[in-house]
Design an enzyme around this catalytic site. Structure first.
Site, PDB file in Angstrom:
ATOM      1  N   HIS A   1       0.588  -1.371   0.010  1.00 22.71           N
ATOM      2  CA  HIS A   1       0.050  -0.022  -0.046  1.00 22.71           C
ATOM      3  C   HIS A   1       0.785   1.267   0.166  1.00 22.71           C
ATOM      4  O   HIS A   1       0.287   2.239  -0.098  1.00 22.71           O
ATOM      5  CB  HIS A   1      -0.859   0.095   1.358  1.00 22.71           C
TER       6      HIS A   1
HETATM    7  C1  UD1 Z   1      -1.848   6.173   5.700  1.00 25.53           C
HETATM    8  C2  UD1 Z   1      -0.516   6.525   6.277  1.00 25.53           C
HETATM    9  C3  UD1 Z   1       0.673   5.454   6.053  1.00 25.53           C
HETATM   10  C4  UD1 Z   1       0.028   4.230   6.737  1.00 25.53           C
HETATM   11  C5  UD1 Z   1      -1.335   3.700   6.296  1.00 25.53           C
HETATM   12  C6  UD1 Z   1      -2.015   2.649   6.986  1.00 25.53           C
HETATM   13  C7  UD1 Z   1       0.072   9.010   6.188  1.00 25.53           C
HETATM   14  C8  UD1 Z   1       1.073   9.999   5.455  1.00 25.53           C
HETATM   15  N1  UD1 Z   1       0.134   7.799   5.626  1.00 25.53           N
HETATM   16  O1  UD1 Z   1      -1.426   5.865   4.471  1.00 25.53           O
HETATM   17  O2  UD1 Z   1       1.694   5.618   6.901  1.00 25.53           O
HETATM   18  O3  UD1 Z   1       1.000   3.106   6.434  1.00 25.53           O
HETATM   19  O4  UD1 Z   1      -2.117   4.987   6.499  1.00 25.53           O
HETATM   20  O5  UD1 Z   1      -2.731   2.005   6.173  1.00 25.53           O
HETATM   21  O6  UD1 Z   1      -0.455   9.305   7.188  1.00 25.53           O
HETATM   22  N2  UD1 Z   1      -8.727   5.359   1.226  1.00 25.53           N
HETATM   23  C9  UD1 Z   1     -10.055   4.878   1.137  1.00 25.53           C
HETATM   24  N3  UD1 Z   1     -10.704   4.635   2.344  1.00 25.53           N
HETATM   25  C10 UD1 Z   1     -10.140   4.699   3.667  1.00 25.53           C
HETATM   26  C11 UD1 Z   1      -9.226   5.442   3.608  1.00 25.53           C
HETATM   27  C12 UD1 Z   1      -8.161   5.641   2.482  1.00 25.53           C
HETATM   28  O7  UD1 Z   1     -10.552   4.655   0.089  1.00 25.53           O
HETATM   29  O8  UD1 Z   1     -10.853   4.357   4.636  1.00 25.53           O
HETATM   30  C13 UD1 Z   1      -8.051   5.560  -0.193  1.00 25.53           C
HETATM   31  C14 UD1 Z   1      -8.329   6.947  -0.583  1.00 25.53           C
HETATM   32  O9  UD1 Z   1      -8.444   7.148  -2.016  1.00 25.53           O
HETATM   33  C15 UD1 Z   1      -7.046   7.726  -0.292  1.00 25.53           C
HETATM   34  C16 UD1 Z   1      -5.884   6.603  -0.283  1.00 25.53           C
HETATM   35  O10 UD1 Z   1      -6.671   5.418   0.155  1.00 25.53           O
HETATM   36  O11 UD1 Z   1      -6.718   8.762  -0.954  1.00 25.53           O
HETATM   37  C17 UD1 Z   1      -4.971   6.777   0.582  1.00 25.53           C
HETATM   38  O12 UD1 Z   1      -5.189   6.980   2.168  1.00 25.53           O
HETATM   39  P1  UD1 Z   1      -4.622   7.818   2.864  1.00 25.53           P
HETATM   40  O13 UD1 Z   1      -5.044   7.843   4.554  1.00 25.53           O
HETATM   41  O14 UD1 Z   1      -4.230   9.160   2.420  1.00 25.53           O
HETATM   42  O15 UD1 Z   1      -2.998   7.236   3.094  1.00 25.53           O
HETATM   43  P2  UD1 Z   1      -2.771   5.714   3.279  1.00 25.53           P
HETATM   44  O16 UD1 Z   1      -1.986   5.199   1.962  1.00 25.53           O
HETATM   45  O17 UD1 Z   1      -3.778   4.965   3.696  1.00 25.53           O
HETATM   46  N1  UDP Z   2      -4.054  -5.678   8.787  1.00 27.54           N
HETATM   47  C1  UDP Z   2      -5.439  -6.030   8.901  1.00 27.54           C
HETATM   48  N2  UDP Z   2      -6.097  -6.151   7.788  1.00 27.54           N
HETATM   49  C2  UDP Z   2      -5.395  -6.243   6.554  1.00 27.54           C
HETATM   50  C3  UDP Z   2      -4.334  -5.873   6.410  1.00 27.54           C
HETATM   51  C4  UDP Z   2      -3.297  -5.445   7.400  1.00 27.54           C
HETATM   52  O1  UDP Z   2      -6.017  -5.928  10.117  1.00 27.54           O
HETATM   53  O2  UDP Z   2      -6.225  -6.652   5.490  1.00 27.54           O
HETATM   54  C5  UDP Z   2      -3.276  -5.081  10.155  1.00 27.54           C
HETATM   55  C6  UDP Z   2      -1.920  -5.708  10.091  1.00 27.54           C
HETATM   56  O3  UDP Z   2      -2.056  -7.052  10.856  1.00 27.54           O
HETATM   57  C7  UDP Z   2      -1.221  -4.735  10.917  1.00 27.54           C
HETATM   58  C8  UDP Z   2      -1.777  -3.292  10.466  1.00 27.54           C
HETATM   59  O4  UDP Z   2      -3.075  -3.675   9.794  1.00 27.54           O
HETATM   60  O5  UDP Z   2      -1.495  -4.722  12.235  1.00 27.54           O
HETATM   61  C9  UDP Z   2      -0.870  -2.681   9.524  1.00 27.54           C
HETATM   62  O6  UDP Z   2      -1.639  -1.819   8.821  1.00 27.54           O
HETATM   63  P1  UDP Z   2      -0.965  -1.056   7.447  1.00 27.54           P
HETATM   64  O7  UDP Z   2      -0.072  -2.157   6.778  1.00 27.54           O
HETATM   65  O8  UDP Z   2      -2.074  -0.584   6.726  1.00 27.54           O
HETATM   66  O9  UDP Z   2       0.027   0.017   7.773  1.00 27.54           O
HETATM   67  P2  UDP Z   2       1.422   0.455   8.189  1.00 27.54           P
HETATM   68  O10 UDP Z   2       1.708  -0.603   9.396  1.00 27.54           O
HETATM   69  O11 UDP Z   2       2.314   0.202   7.265  1.00 27.54           O
HETATM   70  O12 UDP Z   2       1.502   1.861   8.686  1.00 27.54           O
END
Ligand code: UD1
Ligand code: UDP
Length: 358
Positions: free
Chosen positions: A204
């Site tokens: 992601h």
């Molecule tokens: C964010 C965090 C990242 C973390 C990740 C966990 C920052 C800078 N990044 O990245 O460090 O690893 O969360 O998963 O804060 N979207 C949806 N539904 C949701 C959420 C997001 O559709 O509920 C989509 C939207 O198109 C959005 C994109 O995902 O633009 C990215 O979401 P965003 O929260 O901006 O960043 P993450 O990649 O999730």
């Molecule tokens: N996770 C989850 N469901 C999923 C994928 C990940 O519950 O389908 C959990 C995973 O076990 C971990 C956390 O989400 O605890 C990691 O989140 P993510 O990879 O989105 O963010 P990051 O750790 O990179 O910030």
């Protein structure tokens, strides 16, 4: 009772803050704030339910947007909550935009700011998360560092007051829930896969999804693996795959994001993990599943030094994965360090410090 505010914004923050929230219940008057950065039921609401957490008292509903939009909305929203409630301390965890917003808001108010998972560094300032970590660490009143190395990073940057080495709350979360997941989750049956016979994958990170050629190369490597690959896709990844019209035709199965108990069971029973997630690098080491991380660097280098995690580029992923899938000795060599992140008492430790200090 003193009030403790806890801010979460995204999936991993909810999971990793859960042990702190549980430890604080009954010792502090908790005020749980969700910035609303993640908002889909499967990226947010589901975790409060399955981890049996209180519903957030406030949701700032900042939603998706640019880095500045999310940070600015979070900053204004958290500030107004802190001004209204005047808690003794506020906690945020990790490196998301919710963390930098909370850090900046609290640093200009009487409220003490505690950074949970302080001191991690990828030394890659192109990652928004690295900027968030550095800023949060430099304004924190309490730095809850998970490892020796994180403490050292803080020290190298002149931060030594208020630093506590606590371990990482992911260990508490993982150890508390893995047996529950084993017992309750039906994910393997639902997906018709057998334990140790498949790869658990997640991708992601913006650096992988925002370059369609890179994302395609990663997906192609997974799609040509000799074992089934289950990839619960983050909405960011799904959106790019839809845009480029990517359809797997081999081993790769793209599924919706999973609930935590289902994901833990999927990971715990996998032969190999492939990821670019921060939390999953940690969980794979705890659950002793060999991990390939598709990134040029990591802020979890202890997993690499211990030999349980390897950094790979997309062009090498297919070969490296195949070796691990087929070579028992190579896989065995990539396990055996389940305690890199502490003993599973980080949540209690953090609340003990706050109890004594605020
Ligand atoms: C964010 C965090 C990242 C973390 C990740 C966990 C920052 C800078 N990044 O990245 O460090 O690893 O969360 O998963 O804060 N979207 C949806 N539904 C949701 C959420 C997001 O559709 O509920 C989509 C939207 O198109 C959005 C994109 O995902 O633009 C990215 O979401 P965003 O929260 O901006 O960043 P993450 O990649 O999730
Ligand atoms: N996770 C989850 N469901 C999923 C994928 C990940 O519950 O389908 C959990 C995973 O076990 C971990 C956390 O989400 O605890 C990691 O989140 P993510 O990879 O989105 O963010 P990051 O750790 O990179 O910030």
């Amino acid at each position: 009772m003193r009030e403790l505010a806890v801010v979460v914004g995204t999936r991993p923050e909810i999971i990793k803050m859960a042990p702190v929230i549980r430890a604080a219940q009954g010792r502090f008057d908790l005020h749980l704030i969700h910035t609303g950065q993640h908002y889909d039921e499967e990226m947010s609401g589901a975790f409060f339910e399955s981890l049996d957490l209180p519903t957030p008292d406030d949701n700032l509903e900042i939603g998706s947007g640019s880095q500045a939009e999310q940070t600015a909305s979070g900053l204004v929203g958290v500030e107004s909550m802190l001004v209204e409630r005047d808690p003794a301390a506020v906690l945020a965890l990790g490196d998301t935009n919710a963390v930098v917003s909370t850090a900046l808001a609290a640093s200009k108010l009487p409220t003490k700011f505690g950074h949970v998972e302080a001191g991690l560094r990828s030394f890659d300032r192109t990652m928004p998360e690295e900027v968030n970590r550095v800023v949060a660490d430099h304004v924190a009143d309490f730095s809850f560092a998970p490892t020796d190395q994180a403490v050292q990073h803080l020290d190298d940057e002149g931060i030594s007051a208020g630093v506590y080495e606590t371990g990482n709350t992911i260990v508490d979360a993982c150890r508390d829930h893995a047996p529950m997941a084993e017992e309750r989750s039906t994910v393997l049956t639902d997906l018709d896969i057998a334990g140790r016979d498949y790869v658990a994958a997640t991708i992601h990170r913006a650096s992988n999804t925002d370059d369609p050629d890179r994302l395609r190369a990663i997906m192609d490597a997974l799609d040509t693996a000799s074992a089934p690959v289950v990839l619960p896709a983050h909405p960011r990844t799904t959106s790019v795959l839809d845009d480029i019209g990517y359809e797997p035709s081999g081993s790769l199965r793209l599924v919706d994001p999973l609930d935590y108990l289902d994901f833990l069971k999927l990971l715990d029973n996998a032969r190999v993990a492939v990821t670019d997630s921060g939390g999953i690098q940690e969980e794979a080491s705890i659950l002793e599943v060999p991990c390939l991380t598709v990134r040029p660097n990591t802020e979890r280098p202890e997993t690499v030094s211990a030999g349980v995690n390897q950094l790979v580029e997309p062009e090498d992923l297919g070969d490296r994965l195949e070796t691990l899938l087929t070579d028992d000795a190579e896989r065995a060599a990539m396990t055996g360090h389940p305690n890199l992140y502490g003993d599973g008492t980080a949540g209690e430790h953090i609340v003990d410090v706050l109890d004594a200090q605020v």
